[in-house]
Write a protein that holds these residues in place. Sequence first.
Motif, PDB file in Angstrom:
ATOM      1  N   ASN A  28       5.822   0.695  11.994  1.00 37.55           N
ATOM      2  CA  ASN A  28       6.539   0.325  10.779  1.00 37.55           C
ATOM      3  C   ASN A  28       7.870  -0.330  11.141  1.00 37.55           C
ATOM      4  O   ASN A  28       8.207  -0.467  12.317  1.00 37.55           O
ATOM      5  CB  ASN A  28       6.764   1.564   9.913  1.00 37.55           C
ATOM      6  N   GLY A  71       0.475  -1.941   6.136  1.00 40.73           N
ATOM      7  CA  GLY A  71       0.418  -1.826   4.677  1.00 40.73           C
ATOM      8  C   GLY A  71       1.223  -2.879   3.942  1.00 40.73           C
ATOM      9  O   GLY A  71       1.314  -2.842   2.709  1.00 40.73           O
ATOM     10  N   ALA A 113       2.982   9.327   9.850  1.00 37.57           N
ATOM     11  CA  ALA A 113       2.113   9.277   8.670  1.00 37.57           C
ATOM     12  C   ALA A 113       1.288   8.000   8.581  1.00 37.57           C
ATOM     13  O   ALA A 113       0.113   8.035   8.193  1.00 37.57           O
ATOM     14  CB  ALA A 113       2.959   9.422   7.404  1.00 37.57           C
ATOM     15  N   GLN A 114       1.878   6.853   8.969  1.00 37.50           N
ATOM     16  CA  GLN A 114       1.205   5.572   8.735  1.00 37.50           C
ATOM     17  C   GLN A 114       1.280   4.609   9.914  1.00 37.50           C
ATOM     18  O   GLN A 114       0.921   3.445   9.781  1.00 37.50           O
ATOM     19  CB  GLN A 114       1.789   4.898   7.482  1.00 37.50           C
ATOM     20  N   PRO A 159       5.396   0.588   6.298  1.00 36.33           N
ATOM     21  CA  PRO A 159       4.369   0.487   7.348  1.00 36.33           C
ATOM     22  C   PRO A 159       3.915  -0.950   7.536  1.00 36.33           C
ATOM     23  O   PRO A 159       3.688  -1.679   6.566  1.00 36.33           O
ATOM     24  CB  PRO A 159       3.235   1.379   6.820  1.00 36.33           C
ATOM     25  N   ARG A 216       0.837  -1.199   0.000  1.00 36.60           N
ATOM     26  CA  ARG A 216       0.000   0.000   0.000  1.00 36.60           C
ATOM     27  C   ARG A 216       0.881   1.262   0.000  1.00 36.60           C
ATOM     28  O   ARG A 216       0.442   2.340   0.399  1.00 36.60           O
ATOM     29  CB  ARG A 216      -0.952  -0.013   1.199  1.00 36.60           C
ATOM     30  N   LEU A 246       7.748   7.996   9.357  1.00 31.21           N
ATOM     31  CA  LEU A 246       6.729   7.079   8.853  1.00 31.21           C
ATOM     32  C   LEU A 246       5.662   6.793   9.902  1.00 31.21           C
ATOM     33  O   LEU A 246       4.480   6.647   9.574  1.00 31.21           O
ATOM     34  CB  LEU A 246       7.398   5.772   8.401  1.00 31.21           C
ATOM     35  N   TYR A 247       6.070   6.745  11.182  1.00 30.87           N
ATOM     36  CA  TYR A 247       5.105   6.508  12.252  1.00 30.87           C
ATOM     37  C   TYR A 247       4.059   7.631  12.281  1.00 30.87           C
ATOM     38  O   TYR A 247       2.866   7.377  12.473  1.00 30.87           O
ATOM     39  CB  TYR A 247       5.814   6.416  13.592  1.00 30.87           C
ATOM     40  N   PRO A 257       1.982   5.922  -1.725  1.00 30.08           N
ATOM     41  CA  PRO A 257       0.716   5.200  -1.499  1.00 30.08           C
ATOM     42  C   PRO A 257      -0.273   5.340  -2.651  1.00 30.08           C
ATOM     43  O   PRO A 257      -0.930   4.353  -3.029  1.00 30.08           O
ATOM     44  CB  PRO A 257       0.189   5.826  -0.208  1.00 30.08           C
ATOM     45  N   THR A 313       4.591   3.519   0.690  1.00 29.71           N
ATOM     46  CA  THR A 313       5.227   4.043   1.897  1.00 29.71           C
ATOM     47  C   THR A 313       5.268   5.559   1.827  1.00 29.71           C
ATOM     48  O   THR A 313       5.649   6.139   0.800  1.00 29.71           O
ATOM     49  CB  THR A 313       6.657   3.480   2.077  1.00 29.71           C
ATOM     50  N   ALA A 314       4.858   6.186   2.899  1.00 36.12           N
ATOM     51  CA  ALA A 314       4.837   7.646   2.948  1.00 36.12           C
ATOM     52  C   ALA A 314       6.246   8.234   2.871  1.00 36.12           C
ATOM     53  O   ALA A 314       6.392   9.428   2.602  1.00 36.12           O
ATOM     54  CB  ALA A 314       4.144   8.119   4.227  1.00 36.12           C
TER      55      ALA A 314
END
Length: 272
Positions: free
Chosen positions: A218, A226, A214-215, A223, A120, A211-212, A167, A122-123
Amino acid sequence: MELVPAPQPPLTPTRYPVVLLHGFGALANVLQGGVLHREAMYLRARGIHAYAPHANPYDTVAVRSATWAEHLERAMEETGADKLNLIGFSSGGLDARWLAREMGWADRIASVVTVSTPHRGTALAQFVLDRPERLRSWAVAFMDFVGRAAYELEPPDSFGALRELTPETVADLFPPEETIPGAWCASIVGRAGKGTDVSITPSLALTNRILYAAQGVNDGIVPTDGAWWGERLETLDADHARQIGIGLSIGSSFDSRAFFLSICERLRERGL
C-alpha cells in the motif's frame, strides 16, 4: 549571466479544464491554499485551466459531491467549457464517480483519472471503527473538530465518512467494474513502505504496517491493488503524502507538480 532565450515554460493547454479533487483528511489545511493548490498553479503556468477547490475533508461522499458540483459549475462558467477533466486524489476519485452516477454529471465529464483512490475500500477505516468505543469516539471527535476548523461551510461527518471507506461499503456503493459511459476512466496507484523498496513518510509508517497486514502492499493509506479502476496507467513509487507534495520520505525525489502535469499531458494526447 547569460539570458535564457525563452525562460517561460511552454504553454500546453488541455482541451477541457482540469479540476483536482482532494481526498479525506486534514491535509487540506496543511499547505497554504490547501492540498493540490500548488499543483493547480503549476498547471496554470503552463496554460492549463486548472482548479483545486475544497470540500469538507471529513464528510460523506454525497455531501462532498454536492460541494464539488458547485465548484464544477463555476469552472464551466468561467471557462465556457462544456466538459471537464476530473483528477481525483484518494477519496476524491470516489466523489468523481458519485458526481457522474448520482448527480447527473456524466455527460459533462470528459475524463476521470483517479490517483490512489480506494476503489475497493481501505482496511484502515475498518480498523478505526473496530477500536474500543472510547478510542473510536475520541478519534471521530478529533476528526470532526479538524473538519469544522478546515471547512466551515459544511458540518463534518467523520463517522459516516469512515464507514463509507470500509471495503464492504465501498463494494456496495462503487462496483469496481462500473465506469462512466462516454468518459475516459483511468487510474494510477502508489506503493511505499513494507513489502517494497520505497521509503515512506514516518507519520505513515504505522498505518502502512497495519494496512499491509490486512491488504498487502500500500502507500500508507490505500492498498495498491485496490486502487485500480478503468484503464491502468502506472504505479508510483511514492507514499500517499508524497503524491500530493508533502511528506518526508528519505531519498524520495518524487515531484508532485510534474506528476500532475504528466496526467494533463496524457489528457492532451487523447484530445481531452
